[in-house]
Design a protein around this motif. Structure first.
Motif, PDB file in Angstrom:
ATOM      1  N   GLY A  12      30.755 -16.191  12.001  1.00  0.00           N
ATOM      2  CA  GLY A  12      29.544 -15.516  12.427  1.00  0.00           C
ATOM      3  C   GLY A  12      29.858 -14.232  13.159  1.00  0.00           C
ATOM      4  O   GLY A  12      31.018 -13.949  13.474  1.00  0.00           O
ATOM      5  N   ALA A  16      27.309 -14.664  18.582  1.00  0.00           N
ATOM      6  CA  ALA A  16      26.496 -15.746  18.009  1.00  0.00           C
ATOM      7  C   ALA A  16      26.796 -17.093  18.655  1.00  0.00           C
ATOM      8  O   ALA A  16      26.091 -18.074  18.405  1.00  0.00           O
ATOM      9  N   THR A 149      24.514 -17.494  13.564  1.00  0.00           N
ATOM     10  CA  THR A 149      23.970 -16.153  13.743  1.00  0.00           C
ATOM     11  C   THR A 149      22.944 -16.198  14.870  1.00  0.00           C
ATOM     12  O   THR A 149      22.601 -17.255  15.394  1.00  0.00           O
ATOM     13  N   ALA A 150      22.493 -15.025  15.264  1.00  0.00           N
ATOM     14  CA  ALA A 150      21.449 -14.884  16.276  1.00  0.00           C
ATOM     15  C   ALA A 150      20.983 -13.437  16.215  1.00  0.00           C
ATOM     16  O   ALA A 150      21.680 -12.575  15.669  1.00  0.00           O
ATOM     17  N   ARG A 155      22.112 -11.548  21.212  1.00  0.00           N
ATOM     18  CA  ARG A 155      23.566 -11.479  21.352  1.00  0.00           C
ATOM     19  C   ARG A 155      23.973 -10.457  22.410  1.00  0.00           C
ATOM     20  O   ARG A 155      24.911 -10.681  23.176  1.00  0.00           O
ATOM     21  N   ASP A 204      20.855 -20.599  12.965  1.00  0.00           N
ATOM     22  CA  ASP A 204      20.411 -19.487  13.794  1.00  0.00           C
ATOM     23  C   ASP A 204      20.320 -19.998  15.229  1.00  0.00           C
ATOM     24  O   ASP A 204      19.516 -20.878  15.536  1.00  0.00           O
TER      25      ASP A 204
END
Length: 226
Positions: A12, A16, A149-150, A155, A204
């Motif tokens: 990622g 994240a 992920t984000a 982040r 996510d």
């Protein structure tokens, strides 16, 4: 026939939650842990110590081969990273070091030089490998793959809190620009671009507590894990 040593890859973008989640998952499973990003950062630090020109790919490849990196586990404390005999843990976490590591990681010969070093971490009872190409390039046969992920904004906020807690003067706007630039650089490089493996589970982490993410990752690994 002996079954291959299991690997859980967690890839990622920066921020994240890969590092924190990976360390916690490895601890719960009793498996080994590979922070692949630390290897690239270590080469970046060694290159900086040697005043190498980042445009001199041949010198950087030699640096990748020559740099010795060891990870020193400490009960209840942050893992220390020793570069050429020097504890470089704090320097490795600087944003400037991350930028250098990202630039170095775009050099195909450097990635090749570090590939087997990363694969050597695959030892019993298992390995949790955190990075950007663990599931796509380094351990494509890993039975368990995750891509975290984000949002870029979250982040940047996470990174801001981490650095402020360490007394580092930064701004959220500056961190957001750096994160977006690094995302673009990592996604657009010709070798091992940042992307989920086709068989990775996407998570996510925006708005999720770390423990909730850890539980979702652990649920992917069947028990017993020994």
């Amino acid at each position: 026939m002996t079954s291959p040593i299991p690997v859980l890859t967690i890839d990622g973008p920066s921020g994240a939650g890969k590092g924190t989640v990976s360390r916690m998952v490895a601890s719960r499973l009793g498996w080994h842990y590979l922070d692949s990003g630390a290897l690239y950062r270590a080469v970046g630090v060694a290159a900086s110590w040697a005043n190498l020109d980042l445009s001199d790919s041949a010198a950087l490849v030699r640096c990748a081969f020559d740099t010795t990196v060891t990870f020193r586990e400490q009960a209840g404390a942050e893992m220390r990273v020793i570069v050429n005999g020097v504890d470089a843990t704090d320097e490795l976490r600087l944003e400037t070091t991350g930028a250098v590591a990202s630039a170095i990681a775009a050099i195909p010969e450097v990635r090749s030089a570090l590939k087997e070093r990363q694969r050597a971490f695959r030892v019993a009872p298992g390995l949790v490998a955190d990075g950007r190409d663990m599931g796509t390039v380094i351990f494509p046969d890993a039975p368990y793959k995750v891509f975290l992920t984000a949002s870029a904004e979250e982040r940047a906020e996470r990174r801001y809190k981490q650095l402020k807690d360490k007394g580092v003067s930064v701004t959220i706007d500056g961190l957001l620009r750096e994160i977006l630039a690094r995302d673009a650089r990592d996604a657009q490089r010709t070798v091992a671009p940042l992307r989920p493996a086709e068989d990775a589970v996407l998570i996510d982490t925006t708005g999720l507590a770390i423990d909730a993410v850890v539980q979702r990752v652990l649920a992917l690994v069947p028990t017993p894990v020994a």
